[in-house]
Design a protein around this motif. Structure first.
Motif, PDB file in Angstrom:
ATOM      1  N   CYS A  40      87.131 -69.983 -77.531  1.00  0.00           N
ATOM      2  CA  CYS A  40      85.877 -69.697 -78.209  1.00  0.00           C
ATOM      3  C   CYS A  40      85.420 -68.291 -77.851  1.00  0.00           C
ATOM      4  N   VAL A  41      84.828 -67.574 -78.823  1.00  0.00           N
ATOM      5  CA  VAL A  41      84.331 -66.220 -78.576  1.00  0.00           C
ATOM      6  C   VAL A  41      82.920 -66.081 -79.131  1.00  0.00           C
ATOM      7  N   ASN A  42      82.266 -64.984 -78.777  1.00  0.00           N
ATOM      8  CA  ASN A  42      80.961 -64.677 -79.352  1.00  0.00           C
ATOM      9  C   ASN A  42      81.149 -64.095 -80.753  1.00  0.00           C
ATOM     10  N   GLY A  43      80.228 -64.401 -81.651  1.00  0.00           N
ATOM     11  CA  GLY A  43      80.389 -64.092 -83.070  1.00  0.00           C
ATOM     12  C   GLY A  43      80.011 -62.696 -83.489  1.00  0.00           C
ATOM     13  N   VAL A  44      79.812 -62.549 -84.795  1.00  0.00           N
ATOM     14  CA  VAL A  44      79.564 -61.247 -85.405  1.00  0.00           C
ATOM     15  C   VAL A  44      78.286 -60.598 -84.877  1.00  0.00           C
ATOM     16  N   ALA A  45      77.241 -61.397 -84.638  1.00  0.00           N
ATOM     17  CA  ALA A  45      75.975 -60.858 -84.136  1.00  0.00           C
ATOM     18  C   ALA A  45      76.202 -60.109 -82.830  1.00  0.00           C
ATOM     19  N   SER A  46      77.032 -60.704 -81.972  1.00  0.00           N
ATOM     20  CA  SER A  46      77.347 -60.081 -80.694  1.00  0.00           C
ATOM     21  C   SER A  46      78.083 -58.761 -80.898  1.00  0.00           C
ATOM     22  N   MET A  47      79.011 -58.752 -81.868  1.00  0.00           N
ATOM     23  CA  MET A  47      79.796 -57.556 -82.156  1.00  0.00           C
ATOM     24  C   MET A  47      78.888 -56.426 -82.641  1.00  0.00           C
ATOM     25  N   ILE A  48      77.965 -56.757 -83.553  1.00  0.00           N
ATOM     26  CA  ILE A  48      77.047 -55.751 -84.097  1.00  0.00           C
ATOM     27  C   ILE A  48      76.126 -55.239 -82.994  1.00  0.00           C
ATOM     28  N   PHE A  49      75.604 -56.173 -82.198  1.00  0.00           N
ATOM     29  CA  PHE A  49      74.688 -55.785 -81.128  1.00  0.00           C
ATOM     30  C   PHE A  49      75.368 -54.848 -80.142  1.00  0.00           C
ATOM     31  N   SER A  50      76.584 -55.195 -79.722  1.00  0.00           N
ATOM     32  CA  SER A  50      77.264 -54.363 -78.735  1.00  0.00           C
ATOM     33  C   SER A  50      77.613 -53.005 -79.323  1.00  0.00           C
ATOM     34  N   ALA A  51      77.956 -52.962 -80.621  1.00  0.00           N
ATOM     35  CA  ALA A  51      78.256 -51.682 -81.259  1.00  0.00           C
ATOM     36  C   ALA A  51      77.030 -50.780 -81.225  1.00  0.00           C
ATOM     37  N   VAL A  52      75.873 -51.338 -81.592  1.00  0.00           N
ATOM     38  CA  VAL A  52      74.625 -50.567 -81.600  1.00  0.00           C
ATOM     39  C   VAL A  52      74.283 -50.080 -80.200  1.00  0.00           C
ATOM     40  N   VAL A  53      74.394 -50.983 -79.221  1.00  0.00           N
ATOM     41  CA  VAL A  53      74.038 -50.657 -77.840  1.00  0.00           C
ATOM     42  C   VAL A  53      74.969 -49.582 -77.277  1.00  0.00           C
ATOM     43  N   TYR A  54      76.262 -49.711 -77.562  1.00  0.00           N
ATOM     44  CA  TYR A  54      77.201 -48.736 -77.012  1.00  0.00           C
ATOM     45  C   TYR A  54      77.073 -47.377 -77.692  1.00  0.00           C
ATOM     46  N   ILE A  55      76.725 -47.371 -78.982  1.00  0.00           N
ATOM     47  CA  ILE A  55      76.473 -46.094 -79.656  1.00  0.00           C
ATOM     48  C   ILE A  55      75.249 -45.420 -79.036  1.00  0.00           C
ATOM     49  N   ALA A  56      74.206 -46.222 -78.766  1.00  0.00           N
ATOM     50  CA  ALA A  56      73.005 -45.693 -78.116  1.00  0.00           C
ATOM     51  C   ALA A  56      73.341 -45.135 -76.738  1.00  0.00           C
ATOM     52  N   ALA A  57      74.161 -45.851 -75.991  1.00  0.00           N
ATOM     53  CA  ALA A  57      74.564 -45.403 -74.660  1.00  0.00           C
ATOM     54  C   ALA A  57      75.363 -44.106 -74.756  1.00  0.00           C
ATOM     55  N   LEU A  58      76.227 -44.037 -75.762  1.00  0.00           N
ATOM     56  CA  LEU A  58      77.040 -42.840 -75.959  1.00  0.00           C
ATOM     57  C   LEU A  58      76.160 -41.629 -76.264  1.00  0.00           C
ATOM     58  N   VAL A  59      75.122 -41.848 -77.087  1.00  0.00           N
ATOM     59  CA  VAL A  59      74.182 -40.776 -77.414  1.00  0.00           C
ATOM     60  C   VAL A  59      73.492 -40.285 -76.141  1.00  0.00           C
ATOM     61  N   VAL A  60      73.067 -41.243 -75.298  1.00  0.00           N
ATOM     62  CA  VAL A  60      72.422 -40.887 -74.027  1.00  0.00           C
ATOM     63  C   VAL A  60      73.380 -40.073 -73.155  1.00  0.00           C
ATOM     64  N   VAL A  61      74.618 -40.540 -73.063  1.00  0.00           N
ATOM     65  CA  VAL A  61      75.624 -39.851 -72.243  1.00  0.00           C
ATOM     66  C   VAL A  61      75.835 -38.424 -72.750  1.00  0.00           C
ATOM     67  N   LEU A  62      75.969 -38.268 -74.065  1.00  0.00           N
ATOM     68  CA  LEU A  62      76.202 -36.932 -74.636  1.00  0.00           C
ATOM     69  C   LEU A  62      74.996 -36.024 -74.422  1.00  0.00           C
ATOM     70  N   LEU A  63      73.783 -36.604 -74.605  1.00  0.00           N
ATOM     71  CA  LEU A  63      72.560 -35.829 -74.395  1.00  0.00           C
ATOM     72  C   LEU A  63      72.483 -35.326 -72.958  1.00  0.00           C
ATOM     73  N   VAL A  64      72.756 -36.218 -72.016  1.00  0.00           N
ATOM     74  CA  VAL A  64      72.709 -35.842 -70.600  1.00  0.00           C
ATOM     75  C   VAL A  64      73.790 -34.809 -70.298  1.00  0.00           C
ATOM     76  N   TYR A  65      74.958 -35.025 -70.888  1.00  0.00           N
ATOM     77  CA  TYR A  65      76.094 -34.142 -70.624  1.00  0.00           C
ATOM     78  C   TYR A  65      75.794 -32.721 -71.101  1.00  0.00           C
ATOM     79  N   PHE A  66      75.220 -32.603 -72.288  1.00  0.00           N
ATOM     80  CA  PHE A  66      74.998 -31.269 -72.860  1.00  0.00           C
ATOM     81  C   PHE A  66      73.653 -30.657 -72.495  1.00  0.00           C
ATOM     82  N   LYS A  67      72.656 -31.509 -72.260  1.00  0.00           N
ATOM     83  CA  LYS A  67      71.308 -30.996 -72.006  1.00  0.00           C
ATOM     84  C   LYS A  67      70.887 -31.106 -70.541  1.00  0.00           C
TER      85      LYS A  67
END
Ligand SMILES: [Zn+2]
Length: 108
Positions: A40-67
């Protein structure tokens, strides 16, 4: 009301928040149901949520890295990714139903 900890195969409530949090997403092998032995696995909602969260984290990482220009930049970047990981595990633990994995190799 159908529990989100219910196995999609046999209907047994064989998962708890901790186990569900680490069951993984649609493209992972997931966790085995204690009642019927199916994956059994977590469904589509989990996939969408993690995608959004990781994109947000990536933005934070890039902002910190460059700024960023403090000695704590590295900590902030690691912290952002760690926070994203924790958020996703929390979401998986308490939201979204368990589903059958879409990978074929776990069905055999
Ligand atoms: Zn089951």
């Amino acid at each position: 009301m159908k529990s989100i900890y219910t196995c999609p195969y046999c209907g047994a409530k064989s998962f708890n928040p901790w186990k569900k949090a680490f069951a993984g997403g649609l493209r992972t092998k997931g966790k085995v149901c204690m009642e019927c032995g199916q994956h059994c696995v977590n469904g589509v909602a989990s996939m969408i949520f993690s995608a959004v969260v990781y994109i947000a984290a990536l933005v934070v990482v890039l902002l910190v890295y460059f700024k960023g220009n403090s000695n704590w930049d590295y900590v902030y970047m690691v912290g952002a990714v760690a926070a994203a990981f924790v958020l996703c595990r929390l979401f998986d633990a308490f939201f979204g139903p368990l589903v059958k994995p879409i990978r074929n190799d776990v069905l055999s």
